[in-house]
Write a protein that holds these residues in place. Structure first.
Motif, PDB file in Angstrom:
ATOM      1  N   ALA A   1     -63.676  40.540 -10.732  1.00 36.65           N
ATOM      2  CA  ALA A   1     -63.531  41.780 -11.046  1.00 36.65           C
ATOM      3  C   ALA A   1     -65.016  42.574 -10.971  1.00 36.65           C
ATOM      4  O   ALA A   1     -65.412  43.372 -10.859  1.00 36.65           O
ATOM      5  CB  ALA A   1     -62.683  42.105 -11.850  1.00 36.65           C
ATOM      6  N   MET A   2     -65.574  41.080 -11.954  1.00 35.33           N
ATOM      7  CA  MET A   2     -66.592  41.685 -12.535  1.00 35.33           C
ATOM      8  C   MET A   2     -68.272  41.965 -11.322  1.00 35.33           C
ATOM      9  O   MET A   2     -69.404  42.521 -11.430  1.00 35.33           O
ATOM     10  CB  MET A   2     -67.056  40.580 -13.533  1.00 35.33           C
TER      11      MET A   2
ATOM     12  N   ASP B   1     -67.623  42.800  -8.339  1.00 36.62           N
ATOM     13  CA  ASP B   1     -66.925  43.789  -7.460  1.00 36.62           C
ATOM     14  C   ASP B   1     -67.608  45.012  -8.678  1.00 36.62           C
ATOM     15  O   ASP B   1     -67.647  46.031  -8.263  1.00 36.62           O
ATOM     16  CB  ASP B   1     -65.394  43.398  -7.060  1.00 36.62           C
ATOM     17  N   HIS B   2     -66.813  45.329  -9.611  1.00 33.87           N
ATOM     18  CA  HIS B   2     -67.354  46.057 -10.490  1.00 33.87           C
ATOM     19  C   HIS B   2     -68.807  46.639 -11.172  1.00 33.87           C
ATOM     20  O   HIS B   2     -69.307  47.155 -12.432  1.00 33.87           O
ATOM     21  CB  HIS B   2     -66.380  46.958 -11.650  1.00 33.87           C
TER      22      HIS B   2
ATOM     23  N   ALA C   1     -63.974  46.262 -15.629  1.00 33.43           N
ATOM     24  CA  ALA C   1     -63.963  44.844 -14.587  1.00 33.43           C
ATOM     25  C   ALA C   1     -62.178  44.518 -14.560  1.00 33.43           C
ATOM     26  O   ALA C   1     -60.889  43.626 -14.057  1.00 33.43           O
ATOM     27  CB  ALA C   1     -64.269  43.762 -14.433  1.00 33.43           C
TER      28      ALA C   1
END
Length: 453
Positions: A95-96, A98-99, A146
Motif C-alpha cells: 500500500a505504501m 501504491d499510494h 496507505a
C-alpha cells in the motif's frame, strides 16, 4: 546474561549479552540489520520502531530505548522481516508503494513497522497509531491513505505465526512479585527496569553505566488491572495503553489525556509504576490519580505498606521509598465520574506537559461537598491545590465561588520558569483550568477537539 528470543521468525540466542545494550545497537552493529534507523535515540521520532510480540500480543516499540533483556522469550520483527518468503510484500508495504507513501527511506522503516503492528492488531485509529512516527518529508497524507488501504487485508501467515519462545530462568529477570521482592531486598542498589522509557535515556543520552539492573517484565502478576464495584487496582507493570483502556469507561477525561501521553510506542512500554516511582514533577498520571484519592502500595521483602499517593512525593527527586522497596500497585475508589484532566503542551501529540491539572469536585444540591485538585508542572513534585480545595468546599458551585477560589493558587504554588513555560504562564493557566472545569461541568464545550471549526 544468556538471552533467547525470536528475530524475524528465527530463534536467536545471545550467550553473553550486555544487559545495558539496546536492541537498536545490537541490530545494527551485531546483526547488520540497518533498516532500523537511529534518529533521536530517545524514543521520540519512531525511526527505530520494531514489532515485539509476547503472550499478551503485539506492540510497536522503540528499539533505541529497549534493552536486550526486555526481549527475553519474545518475538521481534524488524523492517527486514516485514516481507514474507520470496520477498512477498506485507500489505502495508504494498500500500505504501501504491499510494506513494515512501519518502526518503530514513523514517519509512519505522512507519512500516508501526503500520504492521497496527494491522496485526486490527487497529484503525491511524492518527493515534502513527503519532509517534515523525516524517521529515511531510508525507503524512499518503502514509495515512496507505494504512487505510491495507486495513482490510488479512494478516500474513509469517506475521500471525510469530510466537514467543520459552526462555530459561535468569537471575536478573524475576518471574513474579515474590521473586522481585527477594531479589531487590538482597540488591537494594540495583536499578529497576520496567519499560525503560526513562532509564533508557540514562544510557543513550547521559551515557551512564548501570552496574546492576533488575528487569521487571517477567513479573506478569504486576501487569494486572482489577476493576471491582468498589475499587480499581492497577499493577505497577501495567502499561499506559492498558491503563487507558481500563479507565476509558470509568473516567473518559483521564483516558483522553492518556491518548496524548507520549506515543503509541512509548505508551506500550511505559508503566504506571514507573511513571509514579521516578517522581517526575511533570509525570502525567500522578495528578489524575491523586485527584481520584489514590493509594500507593509499596513492598519490601515480605513487608507491605500503603500511603496516600500524594504523600509519596516529598521533594524534587525525593520520594518516600526505602532501599529495596518497590511500587507494587496503585488503587483508587470507584465513585461517580466528575474527574477532568487537562494537559497543556506546545504540541497536542507526543509532548511533555507544561502544566497538567486534574480536577475532581463533588457538588450536592448546588454546594461543593468535596474537592480534590492536583497539578503537575506547578511545583517540584506532583502536588494538591489544598488552599484552592478549601476555598471551594462548603460554598455554592457558582462562577463567583470559582473565580474567588482562583486567588488561592498563589498560596498553593510557586511555579518555576523553564524551557516549557514561564512561571507567569503556569499560574495564569492553572487558574484558567479551574474556570474551564466549571464550564465543562456545566455543559460548555471546552475541548479543542470539540470547538475547532
Amino acid at each position: 546474561m544468556a538471552l533467547t528470543f525470536r528475530l524475524n521468525g528465527e530463534e536467536v540466542r545471545i550467550p553473553d549479552a550486555d544487559p545495558s545494550a539496546t536492541l537498536l545497537d545490537w541490530l545494527r552493529e551485531e546483526k547488520g540489520l540497518t533498516g532500523t534507523k537511529e534518529g533521536c535515540n530517545e524514543g521520540d521520532c519512531g525511526a527505530c520502531t520494531v514489532m515485539v510480540t509476547d503472550e499478551r500480543g503485539a506492540k510497536a516499540l522503540n528499539a533505541c530505548i529497549l534493552f536486550l533483556p526486555q526481549l527475553n522469550g519474545k518475538s521481534v520483527r524488524t523492517v527486514e522481516g516485514a516481507a514474507g518468503p520470496g520477498g512477498t510484500l506485507h500489505p502495508v508495504q504494498q500500500a505504501m508503494v501504491d499510494h506513494h507513501g515512501s519518502q526518503c527511506g530514513f523514517c519509512t522503516p519505522g512507519f512500516i513497522m508501526s503500520m504492521v503492528t497496527a494491522h496485526t492488531n486490527g487497529a484503525t485509529d491511524f492518527d493515534d497509531q502513527l503519532a509517534g512516527n515523525l516524517c521529515r518529508c511531510t508525507g503524512y497524507a499518503p502514509i495515512i491513505r496507505a494504512a487505510q488501504a491495507a486495513a482490510d487485508a488479512p494478516v500474513p501467515d509469517w506475521i500471525s505465526g510469530d510466537s514467543p519462545v520459552a526462555p530459561g530462568p535468569l537471575p536478573l529477570i524475576p518471574q513474579s512479585a515474590d521473586e522481585l521482592a527477594e531479589l531487590y531486598a538482597a540488591n537494594p542498589d540495583a536499578t529497576l527496569i520496567a519499560g525503560a522509557t526513562d532509564v533508557g535515556l540514562w544510557v543513550t543520552k547521559q551515557l551512564r553505566h548501570l552496574p546492576q539492573m533488575i528487569f521487571l517484565d517477567g513479573c506478569t502478576d504486576l501487569k494486572d488491572i482489577e476493576v471491582t464495584d468498589s475499587t480499581v487496582r492497577i499493577g505497577a507493570m501495567a502499561d499506559l495503553n492498558r491503563l487507558r483502556m481500563a479507565v476509558e469507561p470509568l473516567h473518559p477525561s483521564f483516558a483522553g489525556m492518556l491518548r496524548r501521553f507520549a506515543s503509541q510506542q512509548v505508551r506500550a512500554a511505559a508503566t504506571v509504576g514507573g511513571n509514579i516511582a521516578n517522581g517526575s514533577p511533570i509525570g502525567d498520571t500522578p495528578p489524575a490519580l491523586i485527584a481520584l484519592d489514590a493509594t500507593l502500595h509499596l513492598r519490601k521483602g515480605n513487608s507491605r505498606r500503603e500511603l496516600p499517593l500524594e504523600d509519596f512525593f516529598l521533594d524534587y527527586g525525593k520520594q518516600d521509598r526505602q532501599p529495596g522497596e518497590f511500587v507494587e500497585a496503585v488503587s483508587f475508589p470507584r465513585h461517580p465520574d466528575t474527574l477532568k484532566v487537562y494537559k497543556l503542551s506546545k504540541r497536542f501529540d507526543q509532548d511533555i506537559s507544561a502544566v497538567l491539572g486534574a480536577f475532581n469536585v463533588t457538588v450536592v444540591d448546588g454546594t461543593v461537598t468535596a474537592a480534590r485538585i492536583a497539578f503537575g508542572g506547578m511545583a517540584g513534585i506532583p502536588k494538591r491545590a489544598a488552599h484552592v480545595e478549601a476555598a471551594l468546599t462548603g460554598r455554592p458551585w457558582t462562577r463567583a465561588t470559582v473565580s474567588a477560589a482562583c486567588a488561592a493558587f498563589e498560596r498553593d504554588f510557586t511555579p518555576m520558569d523553564d524551557m516549557r513555560a514561564s512561571a507567569e504562564y503556569r499560574m495564569v493557566t492553572a487558574k484558567n483550568l479551574l474556570l474551564r472545569y466549571f464550564d465543562e461541568l456545566n455543559g460548555t464545550p471546552v475541548s479543542v477537539l470539540e470547538v475547532r471549526s
